[in-house]
Design a protein around this motif. Sequence first.
Motif, mmCIF file in Angstrom:
data_model
loop_
_atom_site.group_PDB
_atom_site.id
_atom_site.type_symbol
_atom_site.label_atom_id
_atom_site.label_comp_id
_atom_site.label_asym_id
_atom_site.label_seq_id
_atom_site.Cartn_x
_atom_site.Cartn_y
_atom_site.Cartn_z
ATOM 1 N N UNK A 85 -2.697 -10.543 -1.808
ATOM 2 C CA UNK A 85 -3.455 -11.711 -2.232
ATOM 3 C C UNK A 85 -4.209 -11.372 -3.511
ATOM 4 N N UNK A 86 -4.370 -12.383 -4.368
ATOM 5 C CA UNK A 86 -5.048 -12.163 -5.641
ATOM 6 C C UNK A 86 -5.751 -13.436 -6.076
ATOM 7 N N UNK A 87 -6.867 -13.274 -6.746
ATOM 8 C CA UNK A 87 -7.610 -14.427 -7.220
ATOM 9 C C UNK A 87 -6.918 -15.079 -8.416
ATOM 10 N N UNK A 88 -6.145 -14.292 -9.145
ATOM 11 C CA UNK A 88 -5.381 -14.836 -10.267
ATOM 12 C C UNK A 88 -3.914 -14.497 -10.047
ATOM 13 N N UNK A 89 -3.215 -14.022 -11.043
ATOM 14 C CA UNK A 89 -1.796 -13.720 -10.867
ATOM 15 C C UNK A 89 -1.624 -12.490 -9.986
ATOM 16 N N UNK A 90 -0.560 -12.503 -9.196
ATOM 17 C CA UNK A 90 -0.311 -11.368 -8.322
ATOM 18 C C UNK A 90 0.387 -10.245 -9.090
ATOM 19 N N UNK A 91 0.057 -9.010 -8.793
ATOM 20 C CA UNK A 91 0.716 -7.900 -9.471
ATOM 21 C C UNK A 91 2.196 -7.846 -9.124
ATOM 22 N N UNK A 92 2.995 -7.471 -10.108
ATOM 23 C CA UNK A 92 4.440 -7.452 -9.909
ATOM 24 C C UNK A 92 4.961 -6.068 -9.557
ATOM 25 N N UNK A 93 4.169 -5.041 -9.790
ATOM 26 C CA UNK A 93 4.596 -3.676 -9.511
ATOM 27 C C UNK A 93 4.010 -3.275 -8.157
ATOM 28 N N UNK A 94 4.895 -3.089 -7.186
ATOM 29 C CA UNK A 94 4.471 -2.830 -5.812
ATOM 30 C C UNK A 94 5.158 -1.581 -5.284
ATOM 31 N N UNK A 95 4.513 -0.908 -4.377
ATOM 32 C CA UNK A 95 5.104 0.330 -3.863
ATOM 33 C C UNK A 95 4.495 0.701 -2.522
ATOM 34 N N UNK A 96 5.170 1.607 -1.859
ATOM 35 C CA UNK A 96 4.659 2.250 -0.654
ATOM 36 C C UNK A 96 4.526 3.749 -0.931
ATOM 37 N N UNK A 97 3.380 4.296 -0.574
ATOM 38 C CA UNK A 97 3.144 5.730 -0.568
ATOM 39 C C UNK A 97 2.812 6.137 0.862
ATOM 40 N N UNK A 98 2.812 7.435 1.114
ATOM 41 C CA UNK A 98 2.378 7.918 2.416
ATOM 42 C C UNK A 98 1.639 9.233 2.251
ATOM 43 N N UNK A 99 0.855 9.547 3.262
ATOM 44 C CA UNK A 99 0.119 10.806 3.264
ATOM 45 C C UNK A 99 0.028 11.333 4.677
ATOM 46 N N UNK A 100 0.577 12.522 4.877
ATOM 47 C CA UNK A 100 0.505 13.181 6.180
ATOM 48 C C UNK A 100 -0.749 14.046 6.231
ATOM 49 N N UNK A 101 -1.244 14.349 7.424
ATOM 50 C CA UNK A 101 -2.459 15.179 7.544
ATOM 51 C C UNK A 101 -2.282 16.513 6.832
ATOM 52 N N UNK A 102 -3.251 16.847 5.988
ATOM 53 C CA UNK A 102 -3.210 18.124 5.295
ATOM 54 C C UNK A 102 -2.267 18.180 4.121
ATOM 55 N N UNK A 103 -1.666 17.055 3.777
ATOM 56 C CA UNK A 103 -0.722 17.032 2.655
ATOM 57 C C UNK A 103 -1.162 16.014 1.617
ATOM 58 N N UNK A 104 -0.582 16.107 0.451
ATOM 59 C CA UNK A 104 -0.905 15.170 -0.614
ATOM 60 C C UNK A 104 -0.149 13.875 -0.471
ATOM 61 N N UNK A 105 -0.450 12.930 -1.358
ATOM 62 C CA UNK A 105 0.260 11.662 -1.355
ATOM 63 C C UNK A 105 1.712 11.870 -1.716
ATOM 64 N N UNK A 106 2.572 11.129 -1.088
ATOM 65 C CA UNK A 106 4.002 11.233 -1.344
ATOM 66 C C UNK A 106 4.549 9.847 -1.618
ATOM 67 N N UNK A 107 5.325 9.736 -2.662
ATOM 68 C CA UNK A 107 5.924 8.450 -2.967
ATOM 69 C C UNK A 107 7.010 8.133 -1.943
ATOM 70 N N UNK A 108 7.231 6.846 -1.678
ATOM 71 C CA UNK A 108 8.245 6.426 -0.715
ATOM 72 C C UNK A 108 9.224 5.479 -1.393
ATOM 73 N N UNK A 109 8.725 4.331 -1.868
ATOM 74 C CA UNK A 109 9.597 3.335 -2.487
ATOM 75 C C UNK A 109 8.769 2.416 -3.372
#
Length: 125
Positions: A25-49
Amino acid sequence: QVQLVESGGGSVQAGGSLTLACEVSATQSRPKCLAWFRQAPGKGRERVARFRLGETFYDDSVKGRFTISYDGGKNTLYLRMNDLRTDDTASYYCVADYFTQNTCIFPNLEDAKYWGQGTQVTVSS
């Protein structure tokens, strides 16, 4: 202002499936660049898609098992996860920004301005 609300996490056995959803949701235009990241316990962020205007990109670790998609009518980003493995266990985060097509890439997305609160996915053996 952009708000991202994830849902759909849970516990599943290895080999099972889950679908995550992220309402954008956005008050103005919605962002077009979207992604999923994940983070396991004790690990850094990892890109997914990631997703932008119909183009998708997957990290090698999930390619062929995960599918990212966007429903414009519902303003919702999805992540369909099949053949889940124990090492998929993590908190999954929906990410969004207004990056242009040429900069909607994972290195820039790690600095994205908008992140959801995260949803937990636990895969047991």
